[in-house]
Design a protein around this motif. Structure first.
Motif, PDB file in Angstrom:
ATOM      1  N   GLU A   2       0.839  -1.189   0.000  1.00  0.00           N
ATOM      2  CA  GLU A   2       0.000   0.000   0.000  1.00  0.00           C
ATOM      3  C   GLU A   2       0.879   1.245   0.000  1.00  0.00           C
ATOM      4  N   ASN A   3       0.595   2.152  -0.915  1.00  0.00           N
ATOM      5  CA  ASN A   3       1.386   3.369  -0.997  1.00  0.00           C
ATOM      6  C   ASN A   3       0.856   4.429  -0.039  1.00  0.00           C
ATOM      7  N   THR A   4       1.741   5.206   0.515  1.00  0.00           N
ATOM      8  CA  THR A   4       1.360   6.293   1.409  1.00  0.00           C
ATOM      9  C   THR A   4       0.795   7.450   0.582  1.00  0.00           C
ATOM     10  N   PRO A   5       0.070   8.401   1.211  1.00  0.00           N
ATOM     11  CA  PRO A   5      -0.442   9.561   0.464  1.00  0.00           C
ATOM     12  C   PRO A   5       0.662  10.315  -0.269  1.00  0.00           C
ATOM     13  N   LEU A   6       1.820  10.458   0.347  1.00  0.00           N
ATOM     14  CA  LEU A   6       2.920  11.165  -0.302  1.00  0.00           C
ATOM     15  C   LEU A   6       3.392  10.405  -1.539  1.00  0.00           C
ATOM     16  N   GLN A   7       3.443   9.079  -1.432  1.00  0.00           N
ATOM     17  CA  GLN A   7       3.859   8.283  -2.591  1.00  0.00           C
ATOM     18  C   GLN A   7       2.831   8.384  -3.723  1.00  0.00           C
ATOM     19  N   LYS A   8       1.557   8.428  -3.348  1.00  0.00           N
ATOM     20  CA  LYS A   8       0.522   8.579  -4.360  1.00  0.00           C
ATOM     21  C   LYS A   8       0.646   9.925  -5.069  1.00  0.00           C
ATOM     22  N   LEU A   9       0.935  10.970  -4.274  1.00  0.00           N
ATOM     23  CA  LEU A   9       1.104  12.294  -4.873  1.00  0.00           C
ATOM     24  C   LEU A   9       2.314  12.337  -5.807  1.00  0.00           C
ATOM     25  N   SER A  10       3.315  11.513  -5.527  1.00  0.00           N
ATOM     26  CA  SER A  10       4.499  11.502  -6.385  1.00  0.00           C
ATOM     27  C   SER A  10       4.153  11.010  -7.788  1.00  0.00           C
ATOM     28  N   PHE A  11       3.198  10.059  -7.896  1.00  0.00           N
ATOM     29  CA  PHE A  11       2.767   9.597  -9.214  1.00  0.00           C
ATOM     30  C   PHE A  11       2.086  10.746  -9.970  1.00  0.00           C
ATOM     31  N   LEU A  12       1.239  11.503  -9.244  1.00  0.00           N
ATOM     32  CA  LEU A  12       0.568  12.653  -9.857  1.00  0.00           C
ATOM     33  C   LEU A  12       1.580  13.694 -10.297  1.00  0.00           C
ATOM     34  N   ALA A  13       2.579  13.945  -9.437  1.00  0.00           N
ATOM     35  CA  ALA A  13       3.601  14.933  -9.766  1.00  0.00           C
ATOM     36  C   ALA A  13       4.371  14.520 -11.026  1.00  0.00           C
ATOM     37  N   MET A  14       4.718  13.247 -11.124  1.00  0.00           N
ATOM     38  CA  MET A  14       5.454  12.789 -12.298  1.00  0.00           C
ATOM     39  C   MET A  14       4.607  12.952 -13.553  1.00  0.00           C
ATOM     40  N   ARG A  15       3.326  12.609 -13.468  1.00  0.00           N
ATOM     41  CA  ARG A  15       2.447  12.727 -14.626  1.00  0.00           C
ATOM     42  C   ARG A  15       2.274  14.193 -15.022  1.00  0.00           C
ATOM     43  N   GLY A  16       2.065  15.047 -14.021  1.00  0.00           N
ATOM     44  CA  GLY A  16       1.845  16.459 -14.307  1.00  0.00           C
ATOM     45  C   GLY A  16       3.071  17.131 -14.891  1.00  0.00           C
ATOM     46  N   MET A  17       4.235  16.876 -14.296  1.00  0.00           N
ATOM     47  CA  MET A  17       5.462  17.512 -14.788  1.00  0.00           C
ATOM     48  C   MET A  17       5.814  17.037 -16.186  1.00  0.00           C
ATOM     49  N   ALA A  18       5.636  15.754 -16.441  1.00  0.00           N
ATOM     50  CA  ALA A  18       5.938  15.237 -17.775  1.00  0.00           C
ATOM     51  C   ALA A  18       4.975  15.806 -18.815  1.00  0.00           C
TER      52      ALA A  18
END
Length: 294
Positions: A2-18
């Motif tokens: 299970e990913n933590t909220p911060l880890q989940k946000l990191s996926f969003l950050a990678m998608r958004g920045m790319a």
């Protein structure tokens, strides 16, 4: 795991920045097409892309694809498809532009890193915080992903290739039409005596749009004493009518009218007075007109 909220946000950050990279590149391709095309044409191996479509057409098509794919990736909508389309655009850009980029290997490995990001989203989808995660869309996406993923991605790449081939055909047809239009020549004749008008009109009647000279337009520029031929009631009325029927456009020098004390209001209808006949002829030469002085 299970990913933590911060880890989940990191996926969003990678998608958004790319996605912002692709959106910015797409806007640049669409609103700075000339500049991007010029850079492409300077690349030593840019001819690898020329067989698909003309450079400007490729830039516009890739710009539209980058912009649409970037927004889809940002929103997490049909993420796998968006990533596949962006990858299909990024690979030829990398091969034709970045491989031989004189700026060094930095831009090349930037694109390679972006390819890795796109491969991640092709394999995993948006993961978190996306439109694909909405229940209705998620259920539909899961149902549509039955079967082999490689086959689906191959279909996406094949569709992109077919679109490029279609664009190439359209561009070639447009180029042929442009070349035909460009082949039409424009002529301008400067006359200085009233009797020169007859020779100019006879020439215009000979050089028709369907003749070997492929005429696009024909201008008679009247300077000096020839302006008297354009006064109402002159004995050149028949020649003026014949010239109009042949598609001749008449221009009269304003300086010459003043020199011979002719009121512009006394000229026949359909004649345009220009301030200086000689400078007007120079302007026509700059526009590509073939000029002749009688």
């Amino acid at each position: 795991m299970e990913n933590t909220p911060l880890q989940k946000l990191s996926f969003l950050a990678m998608r958004g920045m790319a996605s912002l990279i692709f959106i910015t590149a797409g806007l640049n391709h669409l609103f700075n097409t000339t500049g991007v095309t010029a850079r492409l044409e300077k690349v030593p191996i840019a001819h690898m892309a020329a067989w698909v479509a003309p450079p400007e057409t490729l830039i516009i098509l890739s710009g539209a694809g980058l912009l649409l794919g970037g927004f889809m990736l940002l929103a997490g909508f049909r993420t796998r498809v968006a990533a596949a389309v962006l990858l299909a655009i990024l690979i030829p850009i990398t091969l034709t532009v970045q491989v031989a980029n004189p700026a060094g290997a930095g831009p090349l490995f930037k694109n390679i890193a972006l390819m890795g990001v796109l491969l991640f989203f092709m394999a995993n989808g948006a993961v978190y915080y996306s439109l694909d995660q909405l229940p209705a869309l998620k259920k539909k996406a899961q149902g549509s992903m039955r079967g082999t993923r490689p086959g689906r991605y191959a279909a996406v790449l094949a569709a992109a290739f077919v679109m490029l081939l279609g664009a190439r055909t359209t561009a070639v047809q447009a180029q042929q039409g442009t070349a035909t239009a460009a082949a039409k020549k424009r002529y301008a004749v400067l006359i200085s005596q009233p009797n020169h008008l007859k020779a100019a009109v006879n020439t215009a009647e000979t050089i028709t749009p369907n003749s070997p000279y492929n005429r696009g337009s024909f201008v008679v520029m009247a300077c000096g004493k020839s302006v008297e031929a354009f006064v109402k009631g002159s004995n050149m009325a028949q020649q003026l009518g014949q010239g109009r029927a042949a598609g001749v456009t008449y221009k009269v020098c304003g300086l010459s009218l003043k020199q011979f004390s002719i009121d512009p209001e006394t000229l026949v209808d359909g004649v345009e007075v220009v301030p200086n006949g000689l400078t007007y002829l120079f302007d026509l030469q700059r526009q590509g007109y073939i000029t002749v002085e009688l």
